[in-house]
Design an enzyme around this catalytic site. Structure first.
Site, short mmCIF file in Angstrom:
data_model
loop_
_atom_site.label_atom_id
_atom_site.label_comp_id
_atom_site.label_asym_id
_atom_site.label_seq_id
_atom_site.Cartn_x
_atom_site.Cartn_y
_atom_site.Cartn_z
N HIS A 111 29.61 37.92 35.18
CA HIS A 111 28.02 38.73 36.12
C HIS A 111 27.12 38.93 35.53
O HIS A 111 26.76 39.09 33.98
CB HIS A 111 29.22 40.02 36.04
CG HIS A 111 28.53 41.13 37.18
ND1 HIS A 111 27.46 41.61 37.62
CD2 HIS A 111 29.16 40.87 39.13
CE1 HIS A 111 27.13 41.90 38.86
NE2 HIS A 111 27.81 41.61 39.72
N ASP B 202 33.97 43.40 30.01
CA ASP B 202 33.49 43.78 31.41
C ASP B 202 35.03 44.05 32.40
O ASP B 202 35.90 42.45 32.79
CB ASP B 202 32.76 42.88 31.59
CG ASP B 202 32.00 43.16 33.16
OD1 ASP B 202 33.24 44.17 34.02
OD2 ASP B 202 31.65 42.96 33.62
N GLN C 121 36.71 43.91 37.14
CA GLN C 121 37.85 42.69 38.26
C GLN C 121 39.47 43.06 37.38
O GLN C 121 40.14 42.98 38.12
CB GLN C 121 37.74 41.89 38.24
CG GLN C 121 36.16 41.89 39.26
CD GLN C 121 35.94 42.10 40.51
OE1 GLN C 121 36.49 42.87 40.99
NE2 GLN C 121 34.68 42.21 40.97
N LYS D 37 36.04 50.17 42.60
CA LYS D 37 36.68 49.25 42.72
C LYS D 37 38.11 49.59 41.89
O LYS D 37 38.46 48.79 42.11
CB LYS D 37 35.50 48.13 41.41
CG LYS D 37 34.95 47.62 41.79
CD LYS D 37 34.10 46.30 41.11
CE LYS D 37 32.29 45.79 40.29
NZ LYS D 37 32.40 44.85 41.91
N CYS E 165 26.96 37.38 42.82
CA CYS E 165 25.98 38.03 40.98
C CYS E 165 26.09 37.21 39.99
O CYS E 165 26.09 37.74 39.08
CB CYS E 165 26.41 39.21 40.60
SG CYS E 165 25.52 40.15 41.73
N1 C6P Z 1 30.63 42.44 41.34
C1 C6P Z 1 31.56 41.69 43.25
O1 C6P Z 1 32.17 40.79 43.06
P1 C6P Z 1 28.82 47.71 39.35
O2 C6P Z 1 27.89 47.15 40.26
O3 C6P Z 1 27.89 47.83 38.42
O4 C6P Z 1 29.83 48.67 39.74
O5 C6P Z 1 29.50 46.63 38.61
C2 C6P Z 1 29.03 45.39 38.53
C3 C6P Z 1 30.11 44.15 38.04
C4 C6P Z 1 30.01 43.96 36.86
N2 C6P Z 1 30.93 43.12 36.54
C5 C6P Z 1 32.31 42.76 37.14
C6 C6P Z 1 32.39 41.49 36.51
C7 C6P Z 1 31.59 42.33 38.36
O6 C6P Z 1 32.03 42.12 39.64
C8 C6P Z 1 30.37 43.63 39.02
C9 C6P Z 1 30.47 43.92 40.35
C10 C6P Z 1 30.73 42.71 43.14
O7 C6P Z 1 31.72 41.55 44.70
C11 C6P Z 1 29.81 42.90 43.43
S1 C6P Z 1 28.40 41.27 42.43
#
Ligand code: C6P
Length: 418
Positions: free
Chosen positions: A130, A207, A210, A233, A371
């Site tokens: 991401h 990370d 998910q 999430k 993203c």
């Molecule tokens: N993905 C989606 O897939 P934040 O915005 O900080 O809570 O999370 C960022 C982020 C970082 N790593 C991964 C693997 C992610 O999936 C995400 C957020 C969302 O819809 C928004 S792009």
């Protein structure tokens, strides 16, 4: 997610009624919420926990001698302990509250990265990261002279592990890997990735944005140095997140943001800092959010992550089989180990058009690059449509998705239906 294979007829969770927003209709239809990768809906107990805090216990923490401040501080501390137990960290000091995954990675990049990286050092990322696990490292690499290297992704959407082994070297300082890809659903073999990185003497950041809502995570068992995730999430409030860091590393890292609550003493000549985790929590934190996140963790633990993983695997298997019956649809991401995320493209229909047509049917999905632009470039796509599943989704939701896709194809005159 290494969950046992569950047949479609297996008993499924029936938790929709725990989530108030799922009771509202959308465009005159039952809401089918399949955008859980972006954020999950919140169970009533999480909403209530925040409301209770504001209506019964609201005060700032660590600063007051009065009752409410002590109650709020206790609740905040209990939330941290709840997170520690959830991911089985060894010490509660290893849990830093952040505003989300993005802030947690930036914290590591700016604090650990600026202090430990120098000219020619290598940061090893993967082609399915991401943007949150790319851009902070680029910013820090620019300041330190470090170099970013990238583990390629295969056409099935798996990491090329031979390439990973070959890329690991004496200059690799940090390996940054997504546990579950938000754009493909791939579950990466992080145990093996961490073990190999350790052999090479590199630090590892995972990370888990998910992953944590979909599979049990044990950071001691994994042996990673940093593990980050977002509360929103995980059925928790927005603006909450967690950085897990090994105690010795966090203790040695300089502060990133300065301000109240993160200091020991301050003078105009010099300041000294509070121990971890306070050192990394400058200013008034999201107290209600942490308490809401704690409620979300208890909710998830009450159901059990193994049951959730099995349920979502059944949804994924069913959705994959159903979508594959439609002509002109290509699933993007066919890894052997996948979590409840289904990314696809439909011949002749832009993902955004698909998202709009499905929305008219009450079905919420996500369309775009998620993203993960380098990954989209790898697949030669501007974006995909993505359905992502949560514990409250049902087979009916999948049927609604597939019916919506059929409608879209009829509307566009593609996909030759009988
Ligand atoms: N993905 C989606 O897939 P934040 O915005 O900080 O809570 O999370 C960022 C982020 C970082 N790593 C991964 C693997 C992610 O999936 C995400 C957020 C969302 O819809 C928004 S792009």
């Amino acid at each position: 997610m290494n969950a046992p294979c569950v047949s479609v007829s297996a008993p499924l969770l029936n938790r929709g009624t725990d989530f108030p927003v799922l009771q509202r209709p959308v465009r005159g239809r039952r809401l089918v919420y399949l955008d859980n990768g972006a954020t999950t809906q919140k169970p009533a107990c999480v909403i209530q926990a925040e409301a209770d805090f504001y209506s019964q216990s609201n005060a700032n923490i660590h600063r007051g001698v009065h009752v409410l401040s002590q109650v709020a501080t206790d609740m905040y501390d209990q939330a941290r302990e709840g997170v520690r137990a959830f991911i089985n960290a060894e010490r509660v000091e290893e849990i830093v509250f952040t505003s989300g995954t993005t802030q947690a990675i930036n914290l590591v990049a700016y604090s650990w990265g600026l202090a430990n990286l120098s000219e020619g050092d290598e940061i090893l990322l993967t082609g399915m990261e991401h943007h949150s696990n790319i851009v902070p490292w680029q910013l820090v690499a620019r300041q330190t002279g470090a170099v970013i290297k990238v583990v390629p992704v295969t056409d099935r959407g798996e990491l090329d592990m031979d390439a990973y082994r070959a890329l690991l070297g004496p200059r690799t300082r940090l390996v940054g890997v997504v546990h579950v890809s938000n754009a493909l659903g791939t579950v990466n073999p992080i145990g093996e990735i961490i073990a190999l990185a350790k052999q090479a003497g590199a630090k590892v950041l995972i990370d888990g944005a998910q992953a944590v809502a979909h599979t049990p995570v044990d950071v001691q068992d994994l042996g990673c140095d940093f593990y980050v995730f977002s509360g929103h999430k995980l059925y928790g409030p927005t603006g909450t997140g967690v950085l897990y860091g090994r105690y010795d590393l966090l203790d040695a890292m300089p502060p990133w943001l300065g301000g109240g609550d993160m200091i020991h003493t301050v003078s105009f000549e010099e300041s000294t800092y509070a121990p971890v985790p306070q050192k990394f929590e400058a200013g008034t934190p999201n107290i209600a959010g942490a308490i809401g996140l704690h409620a979300a963790i208890r909710y998830v633990q009450g159901i059990g992550l193994d049951a959730i993983a099995a349920h979502e695997q059944a949804l994924l298997d069913y959705a994959t089989a159903q979508v594959n019956t439609l002509p002109g649809i290509r699933i993007i991401g066919e890894a052997a180990d996948k979590a409840g995320i289904l990314s696809f493209v439909v011949e002749g229909i832009h993902p955004h058009d698909l998202g709009t047509i499905l929305d008219n049917e009450g079905v919420a999905i996500r369309a775009g690059h998620h993203c993960a632009m380098p990954l989209m470039t790898h697949f030669g796509l501007p974006g995909t449509a993505r359905a992502s599943f949560a514990l409250y989704n049902s087979m009916d939701d999948i049927d609604a998705l597939v019916n919506g896709l059929r409608k879209a194809q009829q509307l566009f005159g593609t996909g030759q239906h009988a």
